[in-house]
Structures are given as C-alpha cells and as structure tokens.
Design a protein around this motif. Sequence first.
Motif, PDB file in Angstrom:
ATOM      1  N   UNK A   1       0.828  -1.213   0.000  1.00 31.18           N
ATOM      2  CA  UNK A   1       0.000   0.000   0.000  1.00 31.18           C
ATOM      3  C   UNK A   1       0.860   1.260   0.000  1.00 31.18           C
ATOM      4  N   UNK A   2       2.002   1.220   0.678  1.00 36.86           N
ATOM      5  CA  UNK A   2       2.884   2.385   0.745  1.00 36.86           C
ATOM      6  C   UNK A   2       3.627   2.626  -0.571  1.00 36.86           C
ATOM      7  N   UNK A   3       3.815   1.574  -1.351  1.00 35.25           N
ATOM      8  CA  UNK A   3       4.647   1.679  -2.548  1.00 35.25           C
ATOM      9  C   UNK A   3       3.880   1.705  -3.867  1.00 35.25           C
ATOM     10  N   UNK A   4       2.640   1.235  -3.869  1.00 33.26           N
ATOM     11  CA  UNK A   4       1.878   1.115  -5.115  1.00 33.26           C
ATOM     12  C   UNK A   4       0.529   1.793  -4.975  1.00 33.26           C
ATOM     13  N   UNK A   5      -0.005   2.219  -6.079  1.00 33.17           N
ATOM     14  CA  UNK A   5      -1.326   2.847  -6.109  1.00 33.17           C
ATOM     15  C   UNK A   5      -2.377   1.743  -6.266  1.00 33.17           C
ATOM     16  N   UNK A   6      -2.758   1.163  -5.130  1.00 32.59           N
ATOM     17  CA  UNK A   6      -3.712   0.061  -5.115  1.00 32.59           C
ATOM     18  C   UNK A   6      -4.537   0.170  -3.835  1.00 32.59           C
ATOM     19  N   UNK A   7      -5.789  -0.273  -3.902  1.00 35.59           N
ATOM     20  CA  UNK A   7      -6.626  -0.225  -2.703  1.00 35.59           C
ATOM     21  C   UNK A   7      -6.306  -1.426  -1.809  1.00 35.59           C
ATOM     22  N   UNK A   8      -6.673  -1.306  -0.539  1.00 31.88           N
ATOM     23  CA  UNK A   8      -6.303  -2.322   0.442  1.00 31.88           C
ATOM     24  C   UNK A   8      -6.890  -3.693   0.125  1.00 31.88           C
ATOM     25  N   UNK A   9      -8.135  -3.740  -0.310  1.00 32.97           N
ATOM     26  CA  UNK A   9      -8.767  -5.036  -0.595  1.00 32.97           C
ATOM     27  C   UNK A   9      -8.033  -5.767  -1.722  1.00 32.97           C
ATOM     28  N   UNK A  10      -7.678  -5.041  -2.763  1.00 29.72           N
ATOM     29  CA  UNK A  10      -6.959  -5.642  -3.892  1.00 29.72           C
ATOM     30  C   UNK A  10      -5.562  -6.073  -3.466  1.00 29.72           C
ATOM     31  N   UNK A  11      -4.872  -5.207  -2.711  1.00 31.34           N
ATOM     32  CA  UNK A  11      -3.524  -5.547  -2.239  1.00 31.34           C
ATOM     33  C   UNK A  11      -3.561  -6.807  -1.389  1.00 31.34           C
ATOM     34  N   UNK A  12      -4.503  -6.882  -0.467  1.00 31.23           N
ATOM     35  CA  UNK A  12      -4.595  -8.054   0.421  1.00 31.23           C
ATOM     36  C   UNK A  12      -4.898  -9.312  -0.383  1.00 31.23           C
ATOM     37  N   UNK A  13      -5.842  -9.231  -1.296  1.00 32.11           N
ATOM     38  CA  UNK A  13      -6.204 -10.394  -2.114  1.00 32.11           C
ATOM     39  C   UNK A  13      -4.994 -10.869  -2.928  1.00 32.11           C
ATOM     40  N   UNK A  14      -4.279  -9.933  -3.549  1.00 32.47           N
ATOM     41  CA  UNK A  14      -3.121 -10.297  -4.365  1.00 32.47           C
ATOM     42  C   UNK A  14      -1.989 -10.865  -3.520  1.00 32.47           C
ATOM     43  N   UNK A  15      -1.707 -10.249  -2.380  1.00 31.13           N
ATOM     44  CA  UNK A  15      -0.646 -10.741  -1.498  1.00 31.13           C
ATOM     45  C   UNK A  15      -0.991 -12.130  -0.989  1.00 31.13           C
ATOM     46  N   UNK A  16      -2.209 -12.333  -0.530  1.00 30.16           N
ATOM     47  CA  UNK A  16      -2.601 -13.648  -0.013  1.00 30.16           C
ATOM     48  C   UNK A  16      -2.509 -14.723  -1.096  1.00 30.16           C
ATOM     49  N   UNK A  17      -2.937 -14.407  -2.305  1.00 24.14           N
ATOM     50  CA  UNK A  17      -2.862 -15.379  -3.398  1.00 24.14           C
ATOM     51  C   UNK A  17      -1.409 -15.703  -3.744  1.00 24.14           C
ATOM     52  N   UNK A  18      -0.558 -14.677  -3.757  1.00 27.20           N
ATOM     53  CA  UNK A  18       0.849 -14.892  -4.069  1.00 27.20           C
ATOM     54  C   UNK A  18       1.538 -15.721  -2.981  1.00 27.20           C
ATOM     55  N   UNK A  19       1.289 -15.388  -1.735  1.00 27.49           N
ATOM     56  CA  UNK A  19       1.872 -16.139  -0.623  1.00 27.49           C
ATOM     57  C   UNK A  19       1.401 -17.594  -0.663  1.00 27.49           C
ATOM     58  N   UNK A  20       0.145 -17.803  -1.010  1.00 26.05           N
ATOM     59  CA  UNK A  20      -0.374 -19.170  -1.128  1.00 26.05           C
ATOM     60  C   UNK A  20       0.396 -19.942  -2.206  1.00 26.05           C
ATOM     61  N   UNK A  21       0.683 -19.285  -3.335  1.00 25.65           N
ATOM     62  CA  UNK A  21       1.458 -19.941  -4.392  1.00 25.65           C
ATOM     63  C   UNK A  21       2.873 -20.266  -3.918  1.00 25.65           C
ATOM     64  N   UNK A  22       3.464 -19.354  -3.143  1.00 26.89           N
ATOM     65  CA  UNK A  22       4.799 -19.624  -2.598  1.00 26.89           C
ATOM     66  C   UNK A  22       4.765 -20.818  -1.654  1.00 26.89           C
ATOM     67  N   UNK A  23       3.714 -20.916  -0.828  1.00 28.75           N
ATOM     68  CA  UNK A  23       3.562 -22.082   0.055  1.00 28.75           C
ATOM     69  C   UNK A  23       3.442 -23.355  -0.757  1.00 28.75           C
ATOM     70  N   UNK A  24       2.606 -23.325  -1.781  1.00 30.10           N
ATOM     71  CA  UNK A  24       2.409 -24.516  -2.626  1.00 30.10           C
ATOM     72  C   UNK A  24       3.706 -24.943  -3.299  1.00 30.10           C
TER      73      UNK A  24
END
Length: 83
Positions: free
Chosen positions: A55-78
């Motif tokens: 949120x501090x570095x990109x022009x994105x809303x919190x809901x989108x940032x959270x959804x994208x981060x969670x999906x990416x972290x899930x892929x890293x876990x997988x």
Amino acid sequence: MRLRTADISARTIGGETIVLDLPSSQYFAITGIGSRVFELLSEERSVDDLVVAILAEYDVDEATARQDVEAFVDRLHQARLLA
C-alpha cells in the motif's frame, strides 16, 4: 513467514524475478508486485506487513492488495519456497 534461503537462488532482471528451487530444479518467473513481495520475504514478515508495504509503494486499494498478497503467498507455500 520468510523465504527459504539455503537452497533457492533468485535474480531480478528488468523487473522480473527468476527463482530456482535447487532441490527440485524448478524455475519460477515472478513479475509485478510479486517481485516486490518476494523481495520483502527475505526477512520475516506477516501478510499484514506485506500488505502495508505494498500500500505504501503502489497505487492500489487495500482489498486488492490483500487479495493479491494472499494469493501470491499461497502460491509460494504450494511451491514450498517459504520456510
């Protein structure tokens, strides 16, 4: 959570992060915000920490940032790239 560091190799070139998981010999290509999240995970971080940083570095809303981060972290876990 943080990245496994002992047995992965990563390089960022031109905005794309290329990751090699040495034990499995798998390559991953990461682009966009994913490259920054990958970089941030070189240190211990929570999902909330990652979202705040994005949120501090990109022009994105919190809901989108959270959804994208969670999906990416899930892929890293997988992919078993997180310690």
